[in-house]
Write a protein that holds these residues in place. Structure first.
Motif, PDB file in Angstrom:
ATOM      1  N   TYR A  65       0.832  -1.200   0.000  1.00 34.83           N
ATOM      2  CA  TYR A  65       0.000   0.000   0.000  1.00 34.83           C
ATOM      3  C   TYR A  65       0.873   1.259   0.000  1.00 34.83           C
ATOM      4  O   TYR A  65       0.639   2.194  -0.779  1.00 34.83           O
ATOM      5  N   ASP A  66       1.880   1.303   0.864  1.00 38.27           N
ATOM      6  CA  ASP A  66       2.755   2.480   0.932  1.00 38.27           C
ATOM      7  C   ASP A  66       3.573   2.639  -0.350  1.00 38.27           C
ATOM      8  O   ASP A  66       3.806   3.760  -0.811  1.00 38.27           O
ATOM      9  N   LEU A  67       3.999   1.522  -0.932  1.00 38.72           N
ATOM     10  CA  LEU A  67       4.750   1.590  -2.181  1.00 38.72           C
ATOM     11  C   LEU A  67       3.867   2.137  -3.306  1.00 38.72           C
ATOM     12  O   LEU A  67       4.324   2.935  -4.132  1.00 38.72           O
ATOM     13  N   ALA A  68       2.610   1.726  -3.329  1.00 41.93           N
ATOM     14  CA  ALA A  68       1.673   2.274  -4.313  1.00 41.93           C
ATOM     15  C   ALA A  68       1.544   3.788  -4.141  1.00 41.93           C
ATOM     16  O   ALA A  68       1.477   4.539  -5.123  1.00 41.93           O
ATOM     17  N   GLY A  69       1.518   4.233  -2.878  1.00 40.07           N
ATOM     18  CA  GLY A  69       1.457   5.666  -2.616  1.00 40.07           C
ATOM     19  C   GLY A  69       2.677   6.405  -3.131  1.00 40.07           C
ATOM     20  O   GLY A  69       2.581   7.539  -3.611  1.00 40.07           O
ATOM     21  N   CYS A  70       3.846   5.748  -3.057  1.00 40.84           N
ATOM     22  CA  CYS A  70       5.066   6.361  -3.591  1.00 40.84           C
ATOM     23  C   CYS A  70       4.958   6.549  -5.101  1.00 40.84           C
ATOM     24  O   CYS A  70       5.348   7.587  -5.640  1.00 40.84           O
ATOM     25  N   PRO A  72       1.154   7.036 -11.965  1.00 41.06           N
ATOM     26  CA  PRO A  72      -0.210   6.875 -11.435  1.00 41.06           C
ATOM     27  C   PRO A  72      -0.885   5.582 -11.884  1.00 41.06           C
ATOM     28  O   PRO A  72      -1.651   4.985 -11.126  1.00 41.06           O
ATOM     29  N   THR A  73      -0.596   5.155 -13.115  1.00 43.23           N
ATOM     30  CA  THR A  73      -1.223   3.923 -13.612  1.00 43.23           C
ATOM     31  C   THR A  73      -0.775   2.720 -12.806  1.00 43.23           C
ATOM     32  O   THR A  73      -1.590   1.863 -12.435  1.00 43.23           O
ATOM     33  N   LYS A  74       0.512   2.636 -12.517  1.00 42.18           N
ATOM     34  CA  LYS A  74       1.025   1.543 -11.699  1.00 42.18           C
ATOM     35  C   LYS A  74       0.449   1.611 -10.291  1.00 42.18           C
ATOM     36  O   LYS A  74       0.105   0.579  -9.696  1.00 42.18           O
ATOM     37  N   ALA A  75       0.330   2.827  -9.762  1.00 40.02           N
ATOM     38  CA  ALA A  75      -0.251   2.998  -8.427  1.00 40.02           C
ATOM     39  C   ALA A  75      -1.688   2.473  -8.401  1.00 40.02           C
ATOM     40  O   ALA A  75      -2.080   1.772  -7.462  1.00 40.02           O
ATOM     41  N   VAL A  76      -2.455   2.793  -9.436  1.00 40.33           N
ATOM     42  CA  VAL A  76      -3.848   2.332  -9.503  1.00 40.33           C
ATOM     43  C   VAL A  76      -3.902   0.810  -9.533  1.00 40.33           C
ATOM     44  O   VAL A  76      -4.724   0.188  -8.836  1.00 40.33           O
TER      45      VAL A  76
END
Length: 560
Positions: free
Chosen positions: A218-223, A234-238
């Motif tokens: 979750y935190d890595l997605a936020g990064c 942003p696409t990878k985060a999504v």
């Protein structure tokens, strides 16, 4: 005892075997289902009976019940086994999480070393004054780390580094946060060192994420969402948030909803955003629920898909302001509550209350206080904080329907808050709204002309716009008209006239006007010199935190 020990050990390792088999056959999404229980564990060190009964009820029939393995007849054996150091050191986090779910007796028996771990927290600066950790670890994670914490009272991380080197996901996640806290505490660290620490944080998060630690994922997605330590994607985060959200993790559901709301990595879709917020809210996430309340407040304010209602907008924003702890939503909602009080929209007009709310709400992350918003003073910083970006986005969303939204977009543009500074565009918006008769915009366009911001400098036009604002009862416009007469700015100097305008502003509770009126009485400028009256008005301003008034009172020995 040997027979009981063997039976119990076989049961525990069977639990671990089941988990490992699940990882191999189903993949990472199923691995999250094991770790998700730890994400749903309470952050405090004592679990409620209700929570325990709920988690036990969710346990599948295939999971062994360790309390039925030859231990019912002799609970002392159970205690001896759980407290055995060799047994404890063999437990990994997923096994501990499983044991906590299936037997409520396990937790206190495995927690004997947690106080020592808490002592270590304090020594490395991870303990808040209120006695909580600076970030949340679940009870099972605290137990798992405490079993390897060998240094009570010593700020030594070698044991933690050792666990991380062995691939302990919780240790890796913990180290990432320790480095983040260290980075936050070092205000003067140079850029190369800061970048090196950021890379170390990303390294630990990636390793923990690869080991199926959901909060690390979750935190890595936020990064990736914010471009912190990695190239913004942003696409990878999504994609990462979606994987976690589909596994039922509320934090990820809220984050994915935010991506849809803001159009980050996906097409903007408010309905889908609310769907994901609702999934989190249905699991008891207050943050998810308040995201919906916040968004519907804006819908009501601008009449998006619903009947326009200032009262509904005010009530929703007030609820978010009062109950939210979200560092993005709370300051925005509070700022808008301040405006609603100031303008008397959706509630009884109370300008001093509105001013105070906006003033007190100011922070480094949301630097739109009284000075930057109401008094039309230039900010000495540009800021691109998440809260300001969100605020600007919501104001842009409503700018075609609501004049205040358009005005606040211009305020952000003039300061460079949440966007690149564009003074010419801001001045154009202010002048348009000023011509429509909005006194706050008249004040701002006067400022633009007085300093040549986005328009050619013109003192006479500045005075003209400030006069229009003042004549509508805007206390900041009255203060500025007084300043013009006081300093011969766009008009012939007239200290008596200046004093009268300062008085009008001061009597409306404006601390800028109170300070200047006190100064006039202090120096006998436009009025007969009167120290007592000067102190009266200066104190009024000082009680509202006006530093210049406090300084003057100290000169008069009237401020302790």
């Amino acid at each position: 005892m040997d027979k009981d020990w063997i039976a119990y050990s076989e049961c525990v390792w069977q639990c671990r075997s089941n988990n490992e088999s699940s990882h191999q056959t189903i993949g990472s999404s199923q691995a999250f289902s094991v770790n998700m229980a730890s994400m749903n564990e309470p952050a405090s060190t004592t679990a409620s009976t209700t929570h325990q009964s709920q988690t036990e009820a969710r346990t599948t029939s295939s999971m062994p019940n360790i309390t039925q393995h030859s231990l019912d007849h002799n609970p002392d054996i159970f205690t001896i086994i759980c407290c055995n150091d060799s047994f404890q050191i063999a437990l990994d986090h997923s096994t501990i999480a499983t044991l906590l779910r299936v037997c409520k007796r396990v937790r206190p028996l495995l927690s004997s070393k947690v106080p020592r771990f808490h002592s270590w927290w304090r020594n490395v600066g991870l303990w808040r004054p209120n006695g909580s950790l600076r970030f949340a670890l679940t009870p099972s994670e605290q137990i798992a780390l405490s079993l390897h914490c060998e240094y009570e009272g010593i700020a030594d991380r070698s044991w933690l580094d050792n666990q991380a080197d062995q691939g302990n996901a919780t240790a890796l996640f913990f180290l990432a946060w320790i480095h983040q806290i260290d980075l936050d505490s070092q205000q003067s660290v140079n850029k190369p060192k800061r970048e090196a620490i950021c890379q170390q944080i990303i390294f630990y998060l990636e390793k923990a994420a690869q080991a199926d630690h959901p909060m690390a994922q979750y935190d890595l997605a936020g990064c990736y969402r914010n471009g912190l330590g990695v190239d913004q994607d942003p696409t990878k985060a999504v994609d990462m948030f979606r994987s976690l959200a589909e596994c039922g993790i509320p934090q990820a559901q809220v984050a994915l909803g935010g991506c849809y709301e803001n159009g980050e990595g996906v097409d903007q879709d408010y309905d889908t955003a609310i769907e994901w917020y609702s999934k989190a809210a249905d699991q008891g996430s207050e943050d998810g629920r308040l995201h919906i309340v916040f968004l519907r407040g804006w819908f009501s304010f601008i009449g998006h898909g619903v009947e326009q209602s200032d009262a509904d907008a005010f009530n929703r924003w007030h609820e978010v302001s009062t109950n939210s702890t979200n560092p993005v939503l709370k300051p925005i909602a509070t700022h808008m509550v301040g405006w609603m009080h100031y303008l008397g929209r959706g509630t009884v007009q109370d300008k001093p209350k509105g001013v105070n709310i906006i003033r007190e709400n100011r922070s480094d992350e949301f630097p739109l206080g009284e000075s930057e918003s109401l008094a039309a003073n230039w900010a000495d910083i540009n800021s691109d904080s998440p809260a300001l970006r969100k605020f600007l986005g919501m104001c842009q969303f409503g700018s075609d329907h609501e004049w205040l939204c358009k005005h606040l977009v211009a305020v952000c543009l003039i300061h460079g808050f949440g966007t690149r500074q564009d003074q010419e565009k801001a001045a154009g918006i202010f002048e348009q709204l000023a011509n429509e008769g909005h006194s706050v915009s008249q004040l701002w366009i006067g400022r633009c002309y007085s300093f040549g911001k986005g328009v050619s400098k013109n003192d006479e036009k500045a005075f003209e716009w400030w006069s229009k604002s003042a004549n509508q009862g805007n206390s900041y416009g009255q203060w500025m008209v007084g300043c013009c007469y006081y300093s011969e700015y766009g008009v012939t100097r007239d200290h008596t006239e200046a004093t009268e305008w300062f008085r009008k502003s001061a009597e409306l509770g404006n601390r800028y006007g109170q300070n200047m009126l006190g100064d006039c009485y202090k120096n006998g400028c436009g009025v007969t010199k009167d120290i007592d009256t000067a102190v009266f008005w200066l104190r009024k301003a000082a009680e509202q935190g006006f530093e210049n008034a406090i300084y003057k009172l100290r000169q008069l020995d009237q401020w302790l």
